[in-house]
Design a protein around this motif. Structure first.
Motif, PDB file in Angstrom:
ATOM      1  N   LYS A  22      84.773  27.440  16.751  1.00 36.58           N
ATOM      2  CA  LYS A  22      84.387  26.127  16.230  1.00 36.58           C
ATOM      3  C   LYS A  22      82.867  25.963  16.314  1.00 36.58           C
ATOM      4  O   LYS A  22      82.362  24.923  16.771  1.00 36.58           O
ATOM      5  N   THR A  23      82.176  26.977  15.864  1.00 38.12           N
ATOM      6  CA  THR A  23      80.723  26.986  15.963  1.00 38.12           C
ATOM      7  C   THR A  23      80.116  27.472  14.656  1.00 38.12           C
ATOM      8  O   THR A  23      80.638  28.404  14.033  1.00 38.12           O
ATOM      9  N   VAL A  24      79.050  26.824  14.259  1.00 35.28           N
ATOM     10  CA  VAL A  24      78.248  27.252  13.111  1.00 35.28           C
ATOM     11  C   VAL A  24      76.897  27.697  13.641  1.00 35.28           C
ATOM     12  O   VAL A  24      76.335  27.049  14.534  1.00 35.28           O
ATOM     13  N   TYR A  25      76.383  28.779  13.081  1.00 36.07           N
ATOM     14  CA  TYR A  25      75.126  29.339  13.543  1.00 36.07           C
ATOM     15  C   TYR A  25      74.065  29.261  12.447  1.00 36.07           C
ATOM     16  O   TYR A  25      74.348  29.522  11.276  1.00 36.07           O
ATOM     17  N   LEU A  26      72.839  28.941  12.855  1.00 33.17           N
ATOM     18  CA  LEU A  26      71.680  29.030  11.978  1.00 33.17           C
ATOM     19  C   LEU A  26      70.796  30.153  12.515  1.00 33.17           C
ATOM     20  O   LEU A  26      70.161  30.001  13.559  1.00 33.17           O
ATOM     21  N   GLN A  27      70.819  31.284  11.830  1.00 32.22           N
ATOM     22  CA  GLN A  27      69.981  32.420  12.191  1.00 32.22           C
ATOM     23  C   GLN A  27      68.649  32.280  11.476  1.00 32.22           C
ATOM     24  O   GLN A  27      68.621  32.216  10.245  1.00 32.22           O
ATOM     25  N   MET A  28      67.583  32.221  12.227  1.00 32.51           N
ATOM     26  CA  MET A  28      66.259  32.020  11.652  1.00 32.51           C
ATOM     27  C   MET A  28      65.401  33.239  11.944  1.00 32.51           C
ATOM     28  O   MET A  28      65.150  33.560  13.107  1.00 32.51           O
ATOM     29  N   ASN A  29      64.972  33.913  10.902  1.00 35.66           N
ATOM     30  CA  ASN A  29      64.136  35.109  11.014  1.00 35.66           C
ATOM     31  C   ASN A  29      62.789  34.866  10.349  1.00 35.66           C
ATOM     32  O   ASN A  29      62.633  33.927   9.559  1.00 35.66           O
ATOM     33  N   SER A  30      61.834  35.714  10.662  1.00 37.56           N
ATOM     34  CA  SER A  30      60.492  35.621  10.076  1.00 37.56           C
ATOM     35  C   SER A  30      59.956  34.196  10.159  1.00 37.56           C
ATOM     36  O   SER A  30      59.457  33.641   9.177  1.00 37.56           O
ATOM     37  N   LEU A  86      70.386  29.286  16.303  1.00 41.73           N
ATOM     38  CA  LEU A  86      70.802  27.970  16.775  1.00 41.73           C
ATOM     39  C   LEU A  86      72.307  27.822  16.590  1.00 41.73           C
ATOM     40  O   LEU A  86      72.800  27.832  15.461  1.00 41.73           O
ATOM     41  N   PRO A  87      73.063  27.673  17.674  1.00 37.97           N
ATOM     42  CA  PRO A  87      74.485  27.372  17.545  1.00 37.97           C
ATOM     43  C   PRO A  87      74.714  25.874  17.397  1.00 37.97           C
ATOM     44  O   PRO A  87      73.964  25.066  17.958  1.00 37.97           O
ATOM     45  N   CYS A  88      75.724  25.514  16.658  1.00 37.37           N
ATOM     46  CA  CYS A  88      76.185  24.131  16.562  1.00 37.37           C
ATOM     47  C   CYS A  88      77.674  24.157  16.906  1.00 37.37           C
ATOM     48  O   CYS A  88      78.491  24.623  16.109  1.00 37.37           O
ATOM     49  N   ALA A  89      78.009  23.688  18.093  1.00 33.23           N
ATOM     50  CA  ALA A  89      79.384  23.719  18.570  1.00 33.23           C
ATOM     51  C   ALA A  89      80.065  22.384  18.301  1.00 33.23           C
ATOM     52  O   ALA A  89      79.478  21.324  18.547  1.00 33.23           O
ATOM     53  N   ALA A  90      81.289  22.439  17.821  1.00 33.78           N
ATOM     54  CA  ALA A  90      82.027  21.228  17.479  1.00 33.78           C
ATOM     55  C   ALA A  90      83.195  21.021  18.427  1.00 33.78           C
ATOM     56  O   ALA A  90      83.783  21.973  18.941  1.00 33.78           O
ATOM     57  N   SER A  91      83.527  19.762  18.626  1.00 30.62           N
ATOM     58  CA  SER A  91      84.702  19.405  19.413  1.00 30.62           C
ATOM     59  C   SER A  91      85.309  18.142  18.842  1.00 30.62           C
ATOM     60  O   SER A  91      84.634  17.365  18.165  1.00 30.62           O
ATOM     61  N   GLY A  92      86.590  17.967  19.095  1.00 29.56           N
ATOM     62  CA  GLY A  92      87.241  16.725  18.729  1.00 29.56           C
ATOM     63  C   GLY A  92      87.744  16.617  17.312  1.00 29.56           C
ATOM     64  O   GLY A  92      88.105  15.525  16.886  1.00 29.56           O
ATOM     65  N   GLY A  93      87.762  17.672  16.556  1.00 33.70           N
ATOM     66  CA  GLY A  93      88.261  17.585  15.191  1.00 33.70           C
ATOM     67  C   GLY A  93      88.687  18.945  14.682  1.00 33.70           C
ATOM     68  O   GLY A  93      88.505  19.958  15.360  1.00 33.70           O
ATOM     69  N   LYS A 140      57.866  30.856  10.720  1.00 34.12           N
ATOM     70  CA  LYS A 140      56.493  30.488  10.409  1.00 34.12           C
ATOM     71  C   LYS A 140      56.142  29.198  11.172  1.00 34.12           C
ATOM     72  O   LYS A 140      57.034  28.408  11.500  1.00 34.12           O
ATOM     73  N   PRO A 141      54.871  28.954  11.413  1.00 38.47           N
ATOM     74  CA  PRO A 141      54.494  27.704  12.089  1.00 38.47           C
ATOM     75  C   PRO A 141      55.027  26.462  11.377  1.00 38.47           C
ATOM     76  O   PRO A 141      55.361  25.471  12.033  1.00 38.47           O
ATOM     77  N   GLU A 142      55.127  26.514  10.071  1.00 37.40           N
ATOM     78  CA  GLU A 142      55.630  25.364   9.321  1.00 37.40           C
ATOM     79  C   GLU A 142      57.131  25.145   9.496  1.00 37.40           C
ATOM     80  O   GLU A 142      57.670  24.141   9.015  1.00 37.40           O
ATOM     81  N   ASP A 143      57.806  26.056  10.184  1.00 41.14           N
ATOM     82  CA  ASP A 143      59.213  25.845  10.528  1.00 41.14           C
ATOM     83  C   ASP A 143      59.364  24.991  11.789  1.00 41.14           C
ATOM     84  O   ASP A 143      60.489  24.633  12.160  1.00 41.14           O
ATOM     85  N   THR A 144      58.269  24.683  12.441  1.00 37.61           N
ATOM     86  CA  THR A 144      58.309  23.859  13.642  1.00 37.61           C
ATOM     87  C   THR A 144      58.895  22.484  13.322  1.00 37.61           C
ATOM     88  O   THR A 144      58.404  21.783  12.435  1.00 37.61           O
ATOM     89  N   ALA A 145      59.962  22.117  14.029  1.00 36.22           N
ATOM     90  CA  ALA A 145      60.655  20.850  13.762  1.00 36.22           C
ATOM     91  C   ALA A 145      61.803  20.699  14.752  1.00 36.22           C
ATOM     92  O   ALA A 145      62.169  21.650  15.450  1.00 36.22           O
ATOM     93  N   ALA A 146      62.366  19.495  14.777  1.00 35.66           N
ATOM     94  CA  ALA A 146      63.646  19.287  15.436  1.00 35.66           C
ATOM     95  C   ALA A 146      64.738  19.618  14.420  1.00 35.66           C
ATOM     96  O   ALA A 146      64.683  19.132  13.281  1.00 35.66           O
ATOM     97  N   TYR A 147      65.674  20.433  14.817  1.00 35.06           N
ATOM     98  CA  TYR A 147      66.745  20.867  13.927  1.00 35.06           C
ATOM     99  C   TYR A 147      68.044  20.164  14.310  1.00 35.06           C
ATOM    100  O   TYR A 147      68.412  20.117  15.490  1.00 35.06           O
ATOM    101  N   TYR A 148      68.733  19.643  13.287  1.00 34.92           N
ATOM    102  CA  TYR A 148      69.960  18.875  13.492  1.00 34.92           C
ATOM    103  C   TYR A 148      71.109  19.514  12.712  1.00 34.92           C
ATOM    104  O   TYR A 148      70.934  19.879  11.547  1.00 34.92           O
ATOM    105  N   CYS A 149      72.269  19.609  13.353  1.00 38.72           N
ATOM    106  CA  CYS A 149      73.449  20.012  12.599  1.00 38.72           C
ATOM    107  C   CYS A 149      74.267  18.778  12.257  1.00 38.72           C
ATOM    108  O   CYS A 149      74.283  17.799  13.011  1.00 38.72           O
ATOM    109  N   THR A 150      74.914  18.830  11.119  1.00 39.13           N
ATOM    110  CA  THR A 150      75.675  17.709  10.599  1.00 39.13           C
ATOM    111  C   THR A 150      76.987  18.209  10.027  1.00 39.13           C
ATOM    112  O   THR A 150      77.102  19.380   9.665  1.00 39.13           O
TER     113      THR A 150
END
Length: 124
Positions: free
Chosen positions: A76-84, A19-26, A86-96
C-alpha cells in the motif's frame, strides 16, 4: 485514507532520492495517487501521478525522464524515485490520492486526500 510521505532530505545536485507514500485506512488500489511540490514563495505544482492499476503514469515536463512513480499494492505504498536532481527541485513534496480522478484531471490539485509534506533540498 491516510497518507504518510517520507524520505526527504538534503542531497547534492545530480543525486537521487526515493520518497515513499504509505497509505492506511482504505482500499488503496482504488485510488489515483499523485505527487505535488511547493517551493518557498511559489505555488504548489503537479509532479506526477499513477493510475489505479499502476500501468498509467503522467509527469510534469520539468521532471519527465528524471522522476518515476511506481506503486506496490501489497505494501500500500507509492514511490517517487527522483534521479538527476537539480537545485530547482528543492521543495516540500506532497502525496495525494483520490478515488474519482479521471486521467484528464490528474494534474489538477483538487485531490480528496493529502499527506503531510516531506522536504527535499538539493544543493548546488
Amino acid at each position: 485514507v491516510q497518507l504518510q510521505a517520507s524520505g526527504g532530505g538534503l542531497v547534492q545536485a545530480g543525486g537521487s532520492l526515493r520518497l515513499p507514500c504509505a497509505a492506511s485506512g482504505g482500499t488503496f488500489s482504488l485510488y489515483v495517487v499523485a505527487w505535488f511540490r511547493q517551493a518557498p514563495g511559489k505555488e504548489r505544482e503537479f509532479v506526477g501521478a499513477i493510475g489505479r492499476s499502476g500501468d498509467n503514469t503522467l509527469y510534469a515536463d520539468s521532471v519527465k525522464g528524471r522522476f518515476a512513480i511506481s506503486r506496490d499494492k501489497a505494501k500500500k505504498t507509492v514511490y517517487l524515485q527522483m534521479n538527476s536532481l537539480k537545485p530547482e527541485d528543492t521543495a516540500a513534496y506532497y502525496c495525494t490520492a483520490d478515488r474519482s480522478k479521471i486521467l484528464s484531471a490528474w494534474t489538477h490539485p483538487d485531490y480528496a486526500y493529502w499527506g503531510q509534506g516531506t522536504l527535499v533540498t538539493v544543493s548546488s
